[in-house]
Design a protein around this motif. Structure first.
Motif, PDB file in Angstrom:
ATOM      1  N   LYS A  52      43.412  47.456  47.935  1.00 55.81           N
ATOM      2  CA  LYS A  52      42.035  47.174  47.765  1.00 55.81           C
ATOM      3  C   LYS A  52      41.565  46.504  49.029  1.00 55.81           C
ATOM      4  O   LYS A  52      40.246  46.395  48.971  1.00 55.81           O
ATOM      5  N   GLN A 102      31.202  48.557  48.393  1.00 51.34           N
ATOM      6  CA  GLN A 102      31.113  47.288  48.054  1.00 51.34           C
ATOM      7  C   GLN A 102      29.445  46.824  47.630  1.00 51.34           C
ATOM      8  O   GLN A 102      29.242  46.108  46.820  1.00 51.34           O
ATOM      9  N   ARG A 144      45.435  42.619  30.866  1.00 49.51           N
ATOM     10  CA  ARG A 144      44.119  42.889  30.983  1.00 49.51           C
ATOM     11  C   ARG A 144      43.463  42.553  29.608  1.00 49.51           C
ATOM     12  O   ARG A 144      42.384  41.974  29.632  1.00 49.51           O
ATOM     13  N   ARG A 223      34.365  44.773  35.321  1.00 52.55           N
ATOM     14  CA  ARG A 223      35.751  44.489  35.263  1.00 52.55           C
ATOM     15  C   ARG A 223      35.848  42.934  35.265  1.00 52.55           C
ATOM     16  O   ARG A 223      36.657  42.353  34.472  1.00 52.55           O
ATOM     17  N   HIS A 353      41.177  58.673  36.603  1.00 51.23           N
ATOM     18  CA  HIS A 353      40.175  59.528  37.046  1.00 51.23           C
ATOM     19  C   HIS A 353      40.276  61.127  36.733  1.00 51.23           C
ATOM     20  O   HIS A 353      41.353  61.556  36.628  1.00 51.23           O
TER      21      HIS A 353
END
Ligand code: PKZ
Length: 383
Positions: A52, A102, A144, A223, A353
């Motif tokens: 990331k 971004q 999560r 998120r 995905h």
């Protein structure tokens, strides 16, 4: 570099990313994907700290190599032109990385999120399913889910008071369901819930979160505030990023690769010595070397058990220093292999995905890097 090897390198530069994604699909098609998917961890160190933040690591290593291998004696002018061209290519790719992943401007999300939103995507809060349990697609992992439920509970508690009667009832039921889910010992225990009740709670949570934490128009915001980014065409940021990084590193390797490998070859025996010294510190070796003399047992134990790790650490430090300072191309190749491996894992991970979302992420990076390096093809003559 001969014309043949240059053509070969060209082909590798152009084909390695699409072929890696294709290999991922073939692995899945032949049923070997499950084992690889099991190794995936969204919150793992590699994904969170390296992939990331991959453009940072790629920038650091890429530029250190460009600068380290630049010094062509007596060719200062050409050398400066090479660096200027590299910087121009890097600036274009960094801008494209920023715009695509971004953000475009203050308050405007990145291109990948704009595509998603304009194709019907949304930050959802489908927390509970028809049986009153937490929806397994909600966050994809226990950690999560727990973090998202705690965050939602905090927001509802903070803003939940003084509502009109119906809202207050929904608030009570939402908080109650969330507390049950957070403290549930048996996740499969039957609950007296109905689909409509779950839908009403989900809608209430969705409205409250969008009202108090909005606007949730980017995947990062969604998120961060415990939502589930679903419903649109979401180009894969990982495929985009891995492709962009691999194409940049391979593209710049064409400039200094020949020099770097020649330098590596010239110092092959030094490197071999540094590597073998790492293993030449075993306690048995050392004990045998202590034999024969009048050395006391304690001294031999010290020589056999304490000195080897110290010697090994010193040898490792010397090898690391030699590679980092004198042969950073080794780190570049290691980074390249890491990004390609992550690209393969992302292609295998069909649960994150669709194929179309992988392809759109790939093309978004591939087209821009292809144009940037094709435009400079004539100038990309090796040093
Ligand atoms: C002379 C001049 C010299 C210059 C000298 C420069 C020197 C050096 C200066 C540096 C200058 C540059 C400046 C850079 C600065 C930064 O790079 S700082 C880093 C800033 N960015 C961040 O912190 C990361 C923010 N996040 C992101 O950008 C996006 O998450 C990413 C990384 C683009 C990925 O996008 P995405 O849409 O989330 O990824 P996607 O493919 O959709 O994946 C979907 C899910 O599957 C998961 N997944 C997919 N593939 C995988 C996988 N292989 N493994 C595990 N999980 C996976 C993902 O984690 C994701 O789950 P979430 O974690 O998002 O819930």
């Amino acid at each position: 570099m001969t014309k043949m090897s240059s053509k070969c390198f060209n082909a590798i530069h152009l084909l390695i990313c699409p072929l890696t994604v294709l290999l991922g699909y073939l692995i899945n098609a032949y049923g070997y994907g499950a084992a690889l998917q099991a190794t995936l961890n969204k919150d793992g160190l590699v994904n969170a700290m390296f992939v990331k933040k991959g453009w940072f690591w790629t920038s650091l290593v890429g530029w250190w190599c460009i600068i380290r291998y630049r010094a062509v004696p007596g060719a200062a002018g050409r050398d400066r032109r090479h660096i200027a061209r590299s910087f121009k290519r890097y600036a274009i790719l960094t801008l494209w990385w920023y715009l695509f992943t971004q953000g475009i401007w203050f308050g405007v999300g990145p291109i990948m999120d704009l595509v998603f939103v304009y194709t019907g995507g949304h930050c959802h809060y489908d927390v509970f399913d028809g049986t009153g349990h937490v929806n397994k697609h909600f966050q994809g992992s226990v950690t999560r889910t727990h973090r998202a439920l705690t965050l939602i509970q905090n927001v509802l508690t903070l803003h939940g008071q003084h509502q009109e009667h119906h809202q207050q009832q929904l608030w009570d039921r939402s908080i109650g369901s969330i507390k049950d889910a957070l403290h549930a010992t048996d996740a499969s225990a039957p609950k007296n819930a109905t689909l409509s009740a779950a839908a009403a709670i989900n809608t209430f949570i969705h409205d409250q979160m969008h009202r108090w934490q909005g606007p949730l128009t980017t995947s990062a915001q969604c998120r961060r505030f415990g939502g589930h980014w679903a419903g649109g065409h979401d180009p894969s940021g990982h495929v985009f990023l891995a492709t962009l990084m691999c194409m940049f590193l391979l593209g710049e390797l064409r400039v200094f690769g020949r020099r770097a490998l020649a330098h590596l070859y010239a110092q092959k025996w030094l490197l071999l010595r540094l590597v073998t010294r790492l293993f030449d510190t075993g306690p048995i070796w050392t004990w045998r070397r202590c034999g024969g003399g009048s050395m006391s047992c304690g001294a031999r134990l010290w020589r056999a058990l304490v000195e080897p790790p110290a010697a090994c650490a010193a040898a490792l430090l010397r090898l690391t220093q030699c590679i980092a300072c004198d042969h950073p191309v080794v780190i570049l190749v290691a980074l390249l292999v890491t990004w390609l491996w992550q690209l393969l894992l992302t292609a295998v991970a069909s649960r994150f995905h669709t194929v179309r979302e992988h392809i759109s992420g790939l093309l978004a990076a591939y087209i821009v890097t292809g144009v940037v390096y094709a435009r400079d093809a004539a100038a990309l003559r090796p040093l």
